[in-house]
Design an enzyme around this catalytic site. Sequence first.
Site, PDB file in Angstrom:
ATOM      1  CB  SER A 200      -0.861  -0.088   1.237  1.00 37.09           C
ATOM      2  OG  SER A 200      -2.059   0.869   1.016  1.00 37.09           O
ATOM      3  CG  MET A 201       2.357   5.021   2.905  1.00 37.83           C
ATOM      4  SD  MET A 201       2.287   5.599   4.372  1.00 37.83           S
ATOM      5  CE  MET A 201       3.731   6.535   4.759  1.00 37.83           C
TER       6      MET A 201
END
Length: 253
Positions: free
Chosen positions: A95-96
């Site tokens: 994700s991030m």
Amino acid sequence: MNGNSGDPEWFRVFSPAPDAAVRLLCLPHAGGSASFYFPFAKGLAPAVEVLAVQYPGRQDRRTEPLIADIPTLADRITEELAAYRDKPLAIFGHSMGAVTGFEVTQRLEAQGNGPVELFVSGRRAPSAGRSERWHLAGDAELAAEIKSHGAAGSELLDDPEMRAMLLPTIRGDYRAVETHVYRPGASVGCPVTAFTGDSDPKVTVDEALAWTGHTTGAFHSQVFTGGHFYLSDHVDAVLRTVSARLAALAGAV
């Protein structure tokens, strides 16, 4: 060069593997911590040594200020990695962490010593943009959004005191990734492997496959059943792929 000579605050080596042929830098999701990758460290040692990144502002670094943007975060991680470049390096980000890993990869390649592979998980390609502003939502809305993804420990947000403690860090991470600006044409030269869940509300399969346009190297992908944290149910399968890729790449270095 000694892998212990870097800043101990940035990296956690849960399973030291001094004889490993390659290291894997693991970058957490928004609100996540290095401990998310404990199963990776145990599952990949001794063939691969995992460096799990601990971002500022959480757990034992909770008193440190958050880093407000992805480029600055990538700059700091790249600097701290200098002491760990005595072996081939690969990068895994969820994700991030995938966004940050992409930025770190570009920086390392610009220095002439890029990673052997970038693994991106649970994140759409940089060119597959969405306008998301969850970091501007109220506390209750943001907590509900986070809980909807099924991350381990997200039930803690039901407790008002824990919510007050955890949300500022999560909101800061969301702000960093949601305000990150894609530079058209940005790509890397190393191979990229994209992992995604088939029912992830944060990234469609097509958005994950679009990573192929961000590397001049080989591209591979794998789709698993599950949502944004499909990884929790498929750790063994993901690690089999990572291990196979790194064994082949390390042998070619």
